[in-house]
Design a protein around this motif. Structure first.
Motif, short mmCIF file in Angstrom:
data_model
loop_
_atom_site.label_atom_id
_atom_site.label_comp_id
_atom_site.label_asym_id
_atom_site.label_seq_id
_atom_site.Cartn_x
_atom_site.Cartn_y
_atom_site.Cartn_z
N LYS A 86 0.85 -1.19 0.00
CA LYS A 86 0.00 0.00 0.00
C LYS A 86 0.88 1.24 0.00
O LYS A 86 1.90 1.27 0.69
N TRP A 87 0.47 2.24 -0.76
CA TRP A 87 1.19 3.52 -0.81
C TRP A 87 0.32 4.62 -0.22
O TRP A 87 -0.86 4.72 -0.52
N ILE A 88 0.93 5.44 0.62
CA ILE A 88 0.32 6.66 1.16
C ILE A 88 1.31 7.78 0.84
O ILE A 88 2.34 7.90 1.50
N SER A 105 5.49 3.68 1.57
CA SER A 105 5.00 2.37 1.17
C SER A 105 4.96 1.46 2.40
O SER A 105 5.81 1.56 3.29
N SER A 106 4.01 0.54 2.40
CA SER A 106 3.93 -0.43 3.49
C SER A 106 5.14 -1.37 3.47
O SER A 106 5.38 -2.09 4.44
N ASN A 107 5.90 -1.36 2.38
CA ASN A 107 7.12 -2.17 2.30
C ASN A 107 8.37 -1.41 2.75
O ASN A 107 9.43 -2.02 2.90
N HIS A 108 8.25 -0.11 2.94
CA HIS A 108 9.38 0.68 3.42
C HIS A 108 9.66 0.39 4.90
O HIS A 108 8.73 0.18 5.68
N LYS A 109 10.92 0.45 5.26
CA LYS A 109 11.30 0.49 6.67
C LYS A 109 11.27 1.96 7.05
O LYS A 109 12.06 2.75 6.53
N LEU A 168 0.28 6.52 14.24
CA LEU A 168 -0.93 5.70 14.26
C LEU A 168 -1.73 5.86 12.97
O LEU A 168 -2.24 4.89 12.42
N CYS A 169 -1.83 7.07 12.47
CA CYS A 169 -2.54 7.32 11.22
C CYS A 169 -1.91 6.52 10.07
O CYS A 169 -2.61 5.88 9.29
N LEU A 170 -0.60 6.56 9.99
CA LEU A 170 0.11 5.83 8.94
C LEU A 170 -0.08 4.31 9.11
O LEU A 170 -0.35 3.59 8.14
N ALA A 171 0.02 3.85 10.33
CA ALA A 171 -0.15 2.42 10.62
C ALA A 171 -1.55 1.93 10.24
O ALA A 171 -1.72 0.86 9.65
N LYS A 172 -2.56 2.72 10.58
CA LYS A 172 -3.93 2.34 10.24
C LYS A 172 -4.13 2.32 8.72
O LYS A 172 -4.80 1.44 8.19
N ALA A 173 -3.54 3.27 8.03
CA ALA A 173 -3.66 3.31 6.57
C ALA A 173 -3.01 2.08 5.94
O ALA A 173 -3.53 1.54 4.95
#
Length: 114
Positions: free
Chosen positions: A4-6, A10-14, A27-32
């Motif tokens: 997922k990209w926001i 990316s959800s694959n980024h560290k 938290l906002c990023l984690a929920k997304a």
């Protein structure tokens, strides 16, 4: 899990989040993403200070932990490369939204703003 990209993340980024206040951005990023297992969120303050100064800190921290986020308190951005929890780690994104200036009063008190 599907990537997922926001915006720039990316959800694959560290991802390293530096200087979190009440951890609402983390938290906002984690929920997304639906997970925070790719994130380390840090604060300059101790956990006790956060809980005292930020009304939503406890709730936000609990939700982040449930989503798999690594949370590290008392991290100074000036010396974080030497912090035992962060040294030798490599990140795709480092986010420092606002430098933490510290609080003398609760976040919602007028004296803090003045």
């Amino acid at each position: 899990m599907e990537e997922k990209w926001i915006k720039h993340y990316s959800s694959n980024h560290k991802i390293l989040l530096v200087g979190e206040g009440d951890f609402s951005f983390a938290l906002c990023l984690a929920k997304a993403f639906g997970s925070a297992s790719n994130m380390i969120a840090t604060s300059l303050d101790s956990k006790e200070t956060l809980l005292r100064n930020y009304a939503r800190a406890s709730t936000n921290l609990n939700e982040l932990e449930n989503l798999g986020c690594t949370i590290v308190h008392e991290v100074d951005a000036d010396s974080m490369s030497k912090h035992p929890s962060l040294e030798m780690k490599v990140f795709d994104r480092i986010v420092f939204n606002f430098p933490h200036a510290g609080f003398d009063f609760l976040e919602h008190q007028l004296l803090q703003i003045e």
